[in-house]
Design a protein around this motif. Structure first.
Motif, PDB file in Angstrom:
ATOM      1  N   ARG A  45     -20.895 -80.939 -12.312  1.00  0.00           N
ATOM      2  CA  ARG A  45     -21.224 -79.760 -11.514  1.00  0.00           C
ATOM      3  C   ARG A  45     -22.240 -78.907 -12.267  1.00  0.00           C
ATOM      4  N   VAL A  46     -23.135 -78.279 -11.507  1.00  0.00           N
ATOM      5  CA  VAL A  46     -24.134 -77.387 -12.098  1.00  0.00           C
ATOM      6  C   VAL A  46     -23.479 -76.042 -12.414  1.00  0.00           C
ATOM      7  N   GLY A  47     -23.676 -75.594 -13.648  1.00  0.00           N
ATOM      8  CA  GLY A  47     -23.201 -74.281 -14.059  1.00  0.00           C
ATOM      9  C   GLY A  47     -24.044 -73.777 -15.211  1.00  0.00           C
ATOM     10  N   ASP A  48     -24.649 -72.609 -15.036  1.00  0.00           N
ATOM     11  CA  ASP A  48     -25.569 -72.060 -16.033  1.00  0.00           C
ATOM     12  C   ASP A  48     -25.078 -70.670 -16.417  1.00  0.00           C
ATOM     13  N   TYR A  49     -24.755 -70.458 -17.691  1.00  0.00           N
ATOM     14  CA  TYR A  49     -24.269 -69.161 -18.143  1.00  0.00           C
ATOM     15  C   TYR A  49     -25.279 -68.037 -17.886  1.00  0.00           C
ATOM     16  N   ASP A  50     -26.562 -68.382 -17.839  1.00  0.00           N
ATOM     17  CA  ASP A  50     -27.595 -67.372 -17.584  1.00  0.00           C
ATOM     18  C   ASP A  50     -27.805 -67.132 -16.094  1.00  0.00           C
ATOM     19  N   LYS A  51     -27.119 -67.913 -15.259  1.00  0.00           N
ATOM     20  CA  LYS A  51     -27.186 -67.738 -13.804  1.00  0.00           C
ATOM     21  C   LYS A  51     -25.752 -67.694 -13.269  1.00  0.00           C
ATOM     22  N   PRO A  52     -25.088 -66.534 -13.430  1.00  0.00           N
ATOM     23  CA  PRO A  52     -23.668 -66.421 -13.067  1.00  0.00           C
ATOM     24  C   PRO A  52     -23.347 -66.869 -11.649  1.00  0.00           C
ATOM     25  N   GLU A  53     -24.330 -66.784 -10.748  1.00  0.00           N
ATOM     26  CA  GLU A  53     -24.072 -67.195  -9.365  1.00  0.00           C
ATOM     27  C   GLU A  53     -23.743 -68.684  -9.275  1.00  0.00           C
ATOM     28  N   THR A  54     -24.208 -69.486 -10.239  1.00  0.00           N
ATOM     29  CA  THR A  54     -23.900 -70.922 -10.212  1.00  0.00           C
ATOM     30  C   THR A  54     -22.476 -71.203 -10.687  1.00  0.00           C
ATOM     31  N   LEU A  55     -21.903 -70.275 -11.424  1.00  0.00           N
ATOM     32  CA  LEU A  55     -20.583 -70.507 -12.002  1.00  0.00           C
ATOM     33  C   LEU A  55     -19.463 -70.402 -10.976  1.00  0.00           C
ATOM     34  N   ALA A  56     -19.683 -69.616  -9.922  1.00  0.00           N
ATOM     35  CA  ALA A  56     -18.651 -69.471  -8.895  1.00  0.00           C
ATOM     36  C   ALA A  56     -18.321 -70.820  -8.265  1.00  0.00           C
ATOM     37  N   THR A  57     -19.364 -71.583  -7.960  1.00  0.00           N
ATOM     38  CA  THR A  57     -19.163 -72.918  -7.399  1.00  0.00           C
ATOM     39  C   THR A  57     -18.654 -73.893  -8.450  1.00  0.00           C
ATOM     40  N   ALA A  58     -19.184 -73.763  -9.657  1.00  0.00           N
ATOM     41  CA  ALA A  58     -18.805 -74.685 -10.730  1.00  0.00           C
ATOM     42  C   ALA A  58     -17.327 -74.583 -11.070  1.00  0.00           C
ATOM     43  N   TYR A  59     -16.780 -73.370 -11.028  1.00  0.00           N
ATOM     44  CA  TYR A  59     -15.390 -73.157 -11.433  1.00  0.00           C
ATOM     45  C   TYR A  59     -14.398 -73.181 -10.270  1.00  0.00           C
ATOM     46  N   ALA A  60     -14.900 -73.341  -9.064  1.00  0.00           N
ATOM     47  CA  ALA A  60     -14.023 -73.323  -7.887  1.00  0.00           C
ATOM     48  C   ALA A  60     -13.011 -74.466  -7.936  1.00  0.00           C
ATOM     49  N   GLY A  61     -11.752 -74.140  -7.698  1.00  0.00           N
ATOM     50  CA  GLY A  61     -10.713 -75.155  -7.624  1.00  0.00           C
ATOM     51  C   GLY A  61     -10.187 -75.660  -8.952  1.00  0.00           C
ATOM     52  N   LEU A  62     -10.649 -75.083 -10.060  1.00  0.00           N
ATOM     53  CA  LEU A  62     -10.174 -75.535 -11.367  1.00  0.00           C
ATOM     54  C   LEU A  62      -8.820 -74.910 -11.694  1.00  0.00           C
ATOM     55  N   ASP A  63      -7.961 -75.708 -12.288  1.00  0.00           N
ATOM     56  CA  ASP A  63      -6.695 -75.187 -12.788  1.00  0.00           C
ATOM     57  C   ASP A  63      -6.854 -74.680 -14.221  1.00  0.00           C
ATOM     58  N   LYS A  64      -7.631 -75.414 -15.004  1.00  0.00           N
ATOM     59  CA  LYS A  64      -7.906 -75.026 -16.388  1.00  0.00           C
ATOM     60  C   LYS A  64      -9.378 -75.263 -16.679  1.00  0.00           C
ATOM     61  N   VAL A  65      -9.926 -74.447 -17.583  1.00  0.00           N
ATOM     62  CA  VAL A  65     -11.319 -74.656 -17.973  1.00  0.00           C
ATOM     63  C   VAL A  65     -11.463 -74.355 -19.462  1.00  0.00           C
ATOM     64  N   ILE A  66     -12.260 -75.176 -20.133  1.00  0.00           N
ATOM     65  CA  ILE A  66     -12.624 -74.961 -21.527  1.00  0.00           C
ATOM     66  C   ILE A  66     -14.041 -74.406 -21.535  1.00  0.00           C
ATOM     67  N   LEU A  67     -14.214 -73.216 -22.094  1.00  0.00           N
ATOM     68  CA  LEU A  67     -15.525 -72.568 -22.143  1.00  0.00           C
ATOM     69  C   LEU A  67     -16.117 -72.752 -23.540  1.00  0.00           C
ATOM     70  N   ILE A  68     -17.244 -73.450 -23.606  1.00  0.00           N
ATOM     71  CA  ILE A  68     -17.933 -73.686 -24.873  1.00  0.00           C
ATOM     72  C   ILE A  68     -19.165 -72.786 -24.919  1.00  0.00           C
TER      73      ILE A  68
END
Length: 281
Positions: A45-68
């Protein structure tokens, strides 16, 4: 369960994805990055820390996430990225957020390199319903990268005699995987370290033995290190970051030895010699 790895295209992210693939055949793995790749059992999935709008879709439906965190050394950038990622994960309803941080993290102001980790930890603790922090000691692989220049000059340098419990990247990955695949880690702060702290002289001797060239350790003034890097044409923010790491070495921030890797990964951390030898072939 859906487990996300945010920052999955970096070396650590790839190692964590491999660990998750090897250690489970039940949970779905989502690899999130600016340049995502899908493979057997892994959804990109596309997710860019500098583009927070992409993270909403990237993190949708996750139970757990590891943030590096990223390796962005510009003052303030990584701290803002950490806060944006945490805010997006909370907003997406991720149940458990695991943040990768650094050993010795404490309250610091920019441009100190540790300021970004402090900002991330504080944002996580204040906003996430369930969280875990995994603080990493200094990478053994980063020491291996210093070996080439040290072998040429015959000298490994630092601001003072110091001790560091270097940890292998694969050990950090195994510990992170153990957190999200296990239970009982909510609200915990772990330190991923090697099994022993090495002095400057000890690690210089270790490198010398592996590369077959004489290497000694020498303490040098802060201005000498900064001046040398300036002559190489490095930007100020990189010079300050490297100097900050060396100052943390001198202050004992990385002289931390725990059994957390073994507890979380189910195996002892790799010996520093083995990691260095593998990376210096």
């Amino acid at each position: 369960m859906n487990i996300g790895v945010s920052g999955a295209s970096g070396n650590l992210g790839q190692a964590i994805v491999r660990e998750l693939q090897a250690r489970n055949n039940v949970h779905k793995i989502i690899a999130i990055s600016r340049t995502p790749k899908s493979s057997d059992g892994v959804e990109g999935r596309v997710g860019d820390y500098d583009k927070p709008e992409t993270l909403a879709t990237a993190y949708a439906g996750l139970d757990k996430v590891i943030l590096i965190p990223t390796s962005d050394l510009r003052p303030g950038m990584r701290g803002s990225q950490n806060e944006a990622a945490i805010a997006a994960a909370v907003a997406a309803g991720v149940k458990h957020i695991v943040l990768l941080s650094a050993a010795g993290t404490r309250e610091q102001a920019e441009p100190a390199i540790g300021a970004s980790y402090w900002r991330g930890e504080q944002a996580l603790i204040k906003t996430a319903a369930q969280w875990t922090i995994l603080r990493m000691n200094y990478y053994a692989e980063a020491l291996a990268q210093e070996a080439q220049s040290a072998a040429q000059s015959g000298m490994l340098t630092g601001f003072a005699e110091n001790k560091v419990a270097f940890v292998g990247r694969e050990d950090v990955a195994a510990a992170a995987a153990g957190i999200v695949l296990g239970e009982g880690h909510v609200g915990a702060i772990y330190n991923a370290t090697g099994a022993k702290s090495y002095t400057g002289a000890e690690r210089a001797a270790l490198l010398a033995d592996i590369v077959g060239k004489p290497i000694a350790f020498a303490a040098i003034p802060v201005d000498a290190l900064k001046g040398g890097m300036a002559q190489m044409g490095l930007p100020d923010f990189v010079i300050n970051a490297v100097a900050g790491i060396q100052q943390d070495f001198a202050n004992g921030a990385f002289d931390v030895v725990t059994g957390d890797v073994e507890k979380l990964a189910g195996r002892a951390p790799q010996d520093l010699r083995d990691v260095l030898a593998a990376n210096l072939k």
